[in-house]
Write an enzyme that holds these catalytic residues in place. Sequence first.
Site, PDB file in Angstrom:
ATOM      1  N   ASP A   1      37.625 -33.466  19.631  1.00  0.00           N
ATOM      2  CA  ASP A   1      38.957 -34.065  19.809  1.00  0.00           C
ATOM      3  C   ASP A   1      39.542 -33.074  21.001  1.00  0.00           C
ATOM      4  O   ASP A   1      39.411 -31.898  20.864  1.00  0.00           O
ATOM      5  CB  ASP A   1      39.838 -33.824  18.716  1.00  0.00           C
ATOM      6  CG  ASP A   1      41.077 -35.021  18.690  1.00  0.00           C
ATOM      7  OD1 ASP A   1      41.530 -35.132  19.751  1.00  0.00           O
ATOM      8  OD2 ASP A   1      41.287 -35.435  17.582  1.00  0.00           O
TER       9      ASP A   1
ATOM     10  N   GLU B   1      43.129 -42.288  22.929  1.00  0.00           N
ATOM     11  CA  GLU B   1      43.841 -42.518  22.018  1.00  0.00           C
ATOM     12  C   GLU B   1      45.123 -42.942  23.022  1.00  0.00           C
ATOM     13  O   GLU B   1      45.589 -42.405  23.941  1.00  0.00           O
ATOM     14  CB  GLU B   1      44.186 -41.483  21.306  1.00  0.00           C
ATOM     15  CG  GLU B   1      45.121 -41.795  20.338  1.00  0.00           C
ATOM     16  CD  GLU B   1      46.148 -40.808  19.712  1.00  0.00           C
ATOM     17  OE1 GLU B   1      46.604 -41.124  18.477  1.00  0.00           O
ATOM     18  OE2 GLU B   1      46.519 -39.714  20.349  1.00  0.00           O
TER      19      GLU B   1
ATOM     20  N   HIS C   1      44.353 -39.776  10.688  1.00  0.00           N
ATOM     21  CA  HIS C   1      45.009 -38.872   9.974  1.00  0.00           C
ATOM     22  C   HIS C   1      46.486 -39.096  10.383  1.00  0.00           C
ATOM     23  O   HIS C   1      47.273 -38.110  10.014  1.00  0.00           O
ATOM     24  CB  HIS C   1      44.524 -37.271  10.576  1.00  0.00           C
ATOM     25  CG  HIS C   1      44.734 -37.309  12.219  1.00  0.00           C
ATOM     26  ND1 HIS C   1      43.856 -38.169  12.808  1.00  0.00           N
ATOM     27  CD2 HIS C   1      45.463 -36.648  12.788  1.00  0.00           C
ATOM     28  CE1 HIS C   1      44.194 -37.814  14.124  1.00  0.00           C
ATOM     29  NE2 HIS C   1      45.351 -37.060  14.130  1.00  0.00           N
ATOM     30  N   ASP C   2      46.918 -39.811  11.012  1.00  0.00           N
ATOM     31  CA  ASP C   2      48.228 -40.126  11.369  1.00  0.00           C
ATOM     32  C   ASP C   2      48.637 -41.548  10.623  1.00  0.00           C
ATOM     33  O   ASP C   2      49.758 -42.023  10.811  1.00  0.00           O
ATOM     34  CB  ASP C   2      48.345 -40.667  12.902  1.00  0.00           C
ATOM     35  CG  ASP C   2      48.090 -39.438  13.822  1.00  0.00           C
ATOM     36  OD1 ASP C   2      48.331 -38.290  13.200  1.00  0.00           O
ATOM     37  OD2 ASP C   2      47.826 -39.560  14.734  1.00  0.00           O
TER      38      ASP C   2
ATOM     39  N   ASP D   1      43.170 -37.235  23.088  1.00  0.00           N
ATOM     40  CA  ASP D   1      44.436 -37.429  22.354  1.00  0.00           C
ATOM     41  C   ASP D   1      45.441 -37.716  23.387  1.00  0.00           C
ATOM     42  O   ASP D   1      45.707 -37.287  24.660  1.00  0.00           O
ATOM     43  CB  ASP D   1      44.872 -36.126  21.895  1.00  0.00           C
ATOM     44  CG  ASP D   1      45.948 -36.070  20.753  1.00  0.00           C
ATOM     45  OD1 ASP D   1      45.870 -36.873  19.885  1.00  0.00           O
ATOM     46  OD2 ASP D   1      47.160 -35.404  21.280  1.00  0.00           O
TER      47      ASP D   1
END
Length: 563
Positions: free
Chosen positions: A103, A255, A328-329, A204
């Site tokens: 990431d 993302e 994870h969000d 990200d």
Amino acid sequence: MTAISNDANWWKTASIYQIYPKSFCDSGSKGTGDIQGIISKLDYLKLLGADAIWLTPVYQSPMIDNGYDISDYYAINPDFGTMADFDQLLAQAHQRGIRIIMDIVVNHTSTEHHWFQSALGDKNSPYRDYYIWKDPVDGEAPNNWQSKFGGNAWELDEQTGQYYLHLFAKEQADLNWENPKVRGEVKEVISFWAEKGVDGFRLDVINLISKQQDFPNDEMGDGRRFYTDGPKVHEYLQEISEAVFQKYGSVTVGEMSSTTLEHCQQYSSLDNKELSMVFNFHHLKVDYPNGDKWTKAPFDFQQLKQIFNHWQTGLNGKGWGALFWCNHDQPRVVSRLGNDKEYRVESAKMLAASVHMMQGTPYIYQGEEIGMTNPGYDSIEQYRDVESTNMYDIMVNQQGVSHDEMMAILAQKSRDNSRTPMQWSDAPYAGFSKAQPWLGVANNYFEINACAAVEDTNSVFYFYQKLIQLRKEIDVITTGSYQDLYPEHQAVFGYQRQSDTQTLICLNNYYGEEAECVLPNGFDVGKAKYVLGNYDDLPQGVTQHQVLRPYETRVILAERVSE
Ligand code: TEU
């Protein structure tokens, strides 16, 4: 040893498993997960069939946003282990034929990063221009842009009297991509990890890196239209891609926050000038009425189908998307769109099939493969996420929303819903750690855990395993066009995938009552067979008229046999 294939397009038939290290597995008794913990579970991931791991940030970080606030891109956070542990993970994963995707968070750094520490309070620092500084306007913040975590997006540097921009927490300062030195640093960081043998990168909020340079006040919104898919974003991505991604043959997934199809066609265009594929989140806003996440609401089923249709037809032949429900969000999908009580297993499988049979690369978030649920926290002290605690403060203490109302909203929407420790077994703390975990375990771990799932051939786990295999066996899943069969149906989401030689139909009942549908006229049921279902007594032959039981999914394949 399983060799890593050298097919440049390996990711088009691959399934990727996302690990959130803090909550995955603690090899010791710290209460937080670590890299050795991940290594100990590689055989489990191999059994599932994961082709690659997307590892959320493990770099040095004060962990205000659990690693999305990086203070050193070249070091491993000691909470997770050492660089030697990381190298071991990479080698051990590769030995099993599993790739590693890192990431990369380069829209912003932690305010503890030495660049920011040097820039803060010193207009002459060589790093000042690494960040975005503006003078106050009428003694206030430069404009009304809002942080994604609540409140104004500008923070005052008292010593210099200027504000810096932070689209996320105030401890996450946005980098100034206009500065070529910043882009040079980004290339160096990514090259460092590519040189180590890392196979790819998840970038990200990468579509927020280029801000409109006059930083206008937003009379109509929170400012996002001035920095989302901004003026130079494609140019910057092409620059990084040419310098690093193409050189190393890295797979990349961007993302994309609040993006559009047109931009994503370009980000992921098949000529590979920018990125391999994109995550977009439109299908996960179907329970945000009028775009408002912070309200308790049912999901809009019709809208969900329209969004999938828009993206599946729009990317086919032009770009490539990531397929996913969870990360994870996001809250757990079985709690969000399924039924996490009576039909937990059926609905978890149905939801999995509904996205895995589409075109794209599926991502499975830790615990999704065993049907983990939201934990149902009922006290604010149980939450750890910076977004959740900020929003509680803003909505309850500043806007007058009642505590009970906010607790109900958080139980549905908080990012902590997905961050609870991975449920490995029925041992204390779900076998995640020997010590009290940093975030409370969901109290259903006695029944829902990986050990139990691996022992039960009917479990959600083996359904995911089968989905991963089918993608490798049936070409049309990767190549076929997409057609929504019942856009108006109140309960069934059914679509058809079509290539020259194969037709695949995926039928999904999204509700707890029986639902009926009829297969398209031209579909030759005589040549068709069921390849997957979530009830163990599928009827013998395929019939035109289909009756789906609660949360039932059926995948039907017809092949054109050459005479
Ligand atoms: O998330 C970006 C993002 O905008 C959302 O997923 C956001 O967390 C959510 O919409 C808030 O409601 C990425 C990471 O995945 C997330 O964990 C980080 O907090 C964020 O970027 C900042 O780096």
